[in-house]
Design a protein around this motif. Structure first.
Motif, PDB file in Angstrom:
ATOM      1  N   SER A 206      52.859 108.056  18.607  1.00 18.23           N
ATOM      2  CA  SER A 206      52.458 107.499  16.672  1.00 18.23           C
ATOM      3  C   SER A 206      51.056 107.164  17.125  1.00 18.23           C
ATOM      4  CB  SER A 206      53.399 106.644  16.568  1.00 18.23           C
ATOM      5  OG  SER A 206      54.976 107.703  16.375  1.00 18.23           O
ATOM      6  N   ASN A 207      51.219 105.973  17.808  1.00 17.30           N
ATOM      7  CA  ASN A 207      50.336 105.471  18.384  1.00 17.30           C
ATOM      8  C   ASN A 207      48.474 105.851  18.698  1.00 17.30           C
ATOM      9  OD1 ASN A 207      50.188 103.053  16.830  1.00 17.30           O
ATOM     10  ND2 ASN A 207      51.523 102.472  19.429  1.00 17.30           N
TER      11      ASN A 207
ATOM     12  N   GLU B  83      48.309 109.334  18.493  1.00 22.74           N
ATOM     13  CA  GLU B  83      47.484 110.332  17.397  1.00 22.74           C
ATOM     14  C   GLU B  83      47.315 110.180  16.391  1.00 22.74           C
ATOM     15  OE1 GLU B  83      51.114 113.011  15.963  1.00 22.74           O
ATOM     16  OE2 GLU B  83      50.329 113.105  14.551  1.00 22.74           O
ATOM     17  N   PHE B  84      47.450 108.398  15.678  1.00 14.77           N
ATOM     18  CA  PHE B  84      46.465 107.998  14.555  1.00 14.77           C
ATOM     19  C   PHE B  84      45.276 107.330  15.357  1.00 14.77           C
ATOM     20  CE2 PHE B  84      45.585 104.190  12.172  1.00 14.77           C
ATOM     21  CZ  PHE B  84      45.922 104.549  11.377  1.00 14.77           C
TER      22      PHE B  84
ATOM     23  N   VAL C  88      42.894 110.324  15.211  1.00 15.21           N
ATOM     24  CA  VAL C  88      42.296 110.660  13.917  1.00 15.21           C
ATOM     25  C   VAL C  88      41.759 109.747  13.326  1.00 15.21           C
ATOM     26  CG1 VAL C  88      43.370 111.241  11.380  1.00 15.21           C
ATOM     27  CG2 VAL C  88      45.139 112.066  12.895  1.00 15.21           C
ATOM     28  N   LYS C  89      41.610 108.772  14.396  1.00 18.05           N
ATOM     29  CA  LYS C  89      40.626 107.413  13.647  1.00 18.05           C
ATOM     30  C   LYS C  89      39.254 107.516  13.598  1.00 18.05           C
ATOM     31  CE  LYS C  89      42.846 105.541  10.717  1.00 18.05           C
ATOM     32  NZ  LYS C  89      41.964 105.825   9.112  1.00 18.05           N
TER      33      LYS C  89
END
Lengths: 249, 420
Positions: A116-117, A119-120, A123-124
């Protein structure tokens, strides 16, 4: 102008009897795109490999943010924040974008991969470069176009908090539209305050994107010019040795 | 979801969107386990039409037990195949390990646990040996494993002596493939499977929510759990039917006791598959294994220790193969000097049927296990039909070719590169 992030002075490198770099000086500023041009065999790759820590220089000083540093392993270069995107990109086609961007630096939490982290953050990072062309960050790299792959490779350096990003012929294999995309990306990378060094044979691209142009000729840095103060013919003159050699005579 | 992300993550949209994108992936050639699932269903329908024994509880349970060995061996092979390597000796490695096991049991039957442990130590050593030659010296894995494939039957012959065969006399090990669990244990196993699946999905979900990422609708999870529940319940129910009923003995005759319940081997297989899948999908090691399989040079430049990954993959392969060996000896009851020679190629075939690419980096363990089930079904069904052994081999070979062709065509359509 801001203080240079990299300052090379009197760099030499020989392979046996062949002197490839004969006392090269180069200054790279943060937030600027420096194009490194020169004909085949001029020593571009050797200069870059030294910065990447892959092939250490023989002599000469390297100042990084004003401090003298040794660049003898890729790890040292990487620790300083020098990242190289080679022409072959070094992506795993069978992995997706996020997995490639974090390859070798996967984050772990609760004993497992912190998807999750990662992926985030991926994206950022892509967002910060205004990348919009990829359908999903969980797409496999095998399904991406050449320009998109270049984008992933460049965005990976952003994730690693690079201060200097060296791009080896990033537009060599790309079509017109994709070249445009990648050049815009290079510009935005510099706008983030990163020093970008771009090797290119394509002078049109160089004039489009670079702030400074450094010309190597047979192992000598024959000119470091402001793009705004020079033109095609001058640069070609330096690359082919017509101009530089006249002046030195 | 506090903010909208600039890029999609594949988790957006309603159940309907998710299903639509799944079907569009199917159409573009990313078929996942579907060829193997299709083959399994087709074969089961075919065999149940051709033979009236195939669908009986006794045969279906038998099939489940039969497939356990191949599933284990295929899982072992997946670790090296994902690196674009091969281990042709996985079968004879377990054969030799089991020969050591039964031989040691002869002289000291009371320390059978220690003896078994020694067989596993042998497995680790063989994996280390092969990994060393592949990763450090640079001998192609095909060659080093072929060398062992040729050598180990000889080692077995020497260990087993002139007769070339020894029987297993450890009831605890025999029970793995021949014993059954109480009726409730099958249902408990299913409940645990459902619970773990749900817990892992919800765990992932909560982590995504914490990171402000979009999550898939819960309906999808419910559908997945429903699917597992239905299939699992059918399997448990079949295993719990008295398999002896309708046989030679009458249920009311004095010596009659029913044979029913899930075979003991099933929870072993489930747990091992779970651990391996967890390792491949959720740990750094698994990610690096896929990366090295996909592009070793890129992996090396990313700081991954490629040689270490290769070594460990071979060690894992030989160790898991040893478990397949335990299943094998438990089922057959003896070890002979050629044990494991022919099954290894079935293992490779199973992995390919399950969509694991021999070029490395592509494929999933669970699908490979499904491929192993397909190959086992062919063996089982053709055996029931009384097909000559020759034809059996030919059909197995043809199924492999068809599966590999479907896979290759699908990939071509997906625009993916066939050459790595």
């Amino acid at each position: 102008m801001s203080a240079p992030v990299i300052e090379l002075t009197g760099i030499t490198k020989s392979f046996g009897p062949v002197d490839v770099l004969k006392g090269v000086n180069l200054v790279v500023h943060p937030g600027k795109v420096t194009a490194l041009v020169g004909d085949n065999g001029a020593g571009k790759s050797t200069l870059i490999k030294g910065l990447a820590g892959v092939q250490p220089y023989d002599h000469g000083t390297v100042l990084f943010e004003g401090q003298e540093v040794q660049l003898t392993t890729p790890r040292q270069a990487s620790a300083l924040g020098i990242e190289v995107v080679y022409q072959d990109l070094a992506l795993c086609e069978n992995l997706d974008i996020v997995q490639n961007m974090f390859l070798g630096r996967e984050e772990i939490s609760q004993l497992t991969l912190d998807e999750s982290n990662m992926e985030f953050a991926a994206v950022k990072a892509l967002e910060s470069l205004s990348v919009k062309t990829v359908k999903s960050v969980r797409q496999k790299v095998s399904s991406l176009s050449g320009g998109q792959r270049q984008t992933v490779a460049i965005a990976r350096t952003v994730l690693r908090d690079a201060k200097v990003v060296i791009l080896d012929e990033p537009t060599a294999a790309l079509g017109v539209a994709q070249t445009e995309q990648v050049l815009n990306l290079v510009r935005r990378l510099a706008d983030k305050g990163i020093a970008v060094v771009i090797i290119s044979h394509n002078l049109i691209d160089v004039f489009k994107v670079a702030d400074d142009i450094a010309v190597l000729y047979l192992g000598n840095m024959v000119a470091q010019l402001k793009t705004s103060e020079t033109n095609h013919n001058d640069v070609i003159g330096y690359i082919t040795g017509i101009k530089g050699s006249k002046e030195t005579k | 979801m506090s903010e909208k992300l600039a890029l999609n993550t594949g988790h957006e949209g309603s159940t309907r969107d998710q299903l639509a994108s799944y079907f569009s992936r199917l159409k573009s050639g990313d078929m996942g386990p579907l060829p193997a699932v299709g083959a399994a269903i087709l074969l089961m329908v075919l065999f149940s039409l051709l033979s009236n024994v195939f669908l009986t509880p006794i045969n279906l349970t038998n099939l489940l037990v039969q497939s356990a060995t191949l599933i284990m061996l295929t899982s072992a092979l997946v670790f090296v195949i994902l690196l674009a390597e091969i281990d042709l000796s996985a079968g004879v490695t377990f054969g030799t390990g089991m020969a050591i096991f039964v031989k040691l049991n002869q002289s000291s039957p009371n320390t059978w646990i220690l003896n078994l442990l020694l067989a596993f130590v042998f497995g680790v050593a063989v994996g280390w040996f092969m990994g060393f030659f592949v990763a450090k010296i640079g001998v192609p894995s095909f060659v080093i494993s072929l060398a062992l494939y040729l050598a180990f039957p000889g080692v077995m012959l020497i260990i087993l002596g002139e007769g070339g065969i020894l029987t297993l006399q450890v009831p605890e090990v025999m029970a793995i493939m021949n014993g059954t669990m109480p009726l409730w244990a099958g249902w408990l196993l299913l409940a645990i499977c459902l619970g773990v699946t749900a817990a892992m999905s919800l765990w992932d979900r909560s982590r995504r929510l914490k990171a402000n990422l979009p999550v898939r609708p819960l309906t999808l999870l419910a559908m997945k759990l429903g699917g597992i529940a239905v299939i699992g319940a059918v399997i448990v129910q079949i295993c719990n039917i008295d398999r002896r009923q309708g046989g030679l003995l009458n249920t009311s005759s004095p010596g009659y006791h029913p044979i029913q319940g899930m075979p003991i081997v099933v929870p072993f297989v489930v747990v091992i598959l779970f651990i391996c899948t967890f390792m491949l999908d959720r740990t750094r090691y698994g990610r690096h294994l896929y990366a090295v399989g996909g592009n070793p040079e890129a992996a090396r430049r990313a700081g991954i220790k490629v040689a270490k990954i290769r070594m460990t993959a071979f060690i894992i392969c030989s160790t898991l193969a040893m478990i397949a060996g335990v299943f094998n000896v438990s089922r057959i009851g003896n070890v002979e000097s050629g044990a494991g020679k022919s099954i290894v190629l079935e293992g490779v075939a199973a992995a390919v049927v399950g969509g694991v690419s021999l070029f490395g980096g592509r494929g999933r363990l669970a699908y490979a296990a499904l491929g192993a089930f397909v190959i086992s079904t062919i063996d089982n069904g053709l055996g029931l039909l009384g097909v000559p052994a020759g034809l059996n081999f030919i059909i197995t070979g043809s199924v492999l070719l068809v599966a590999a062709t479907i896979d290759a065509l699908a990939r071509k359509r997906a625009g993916g590169s066939l050459v790595r």
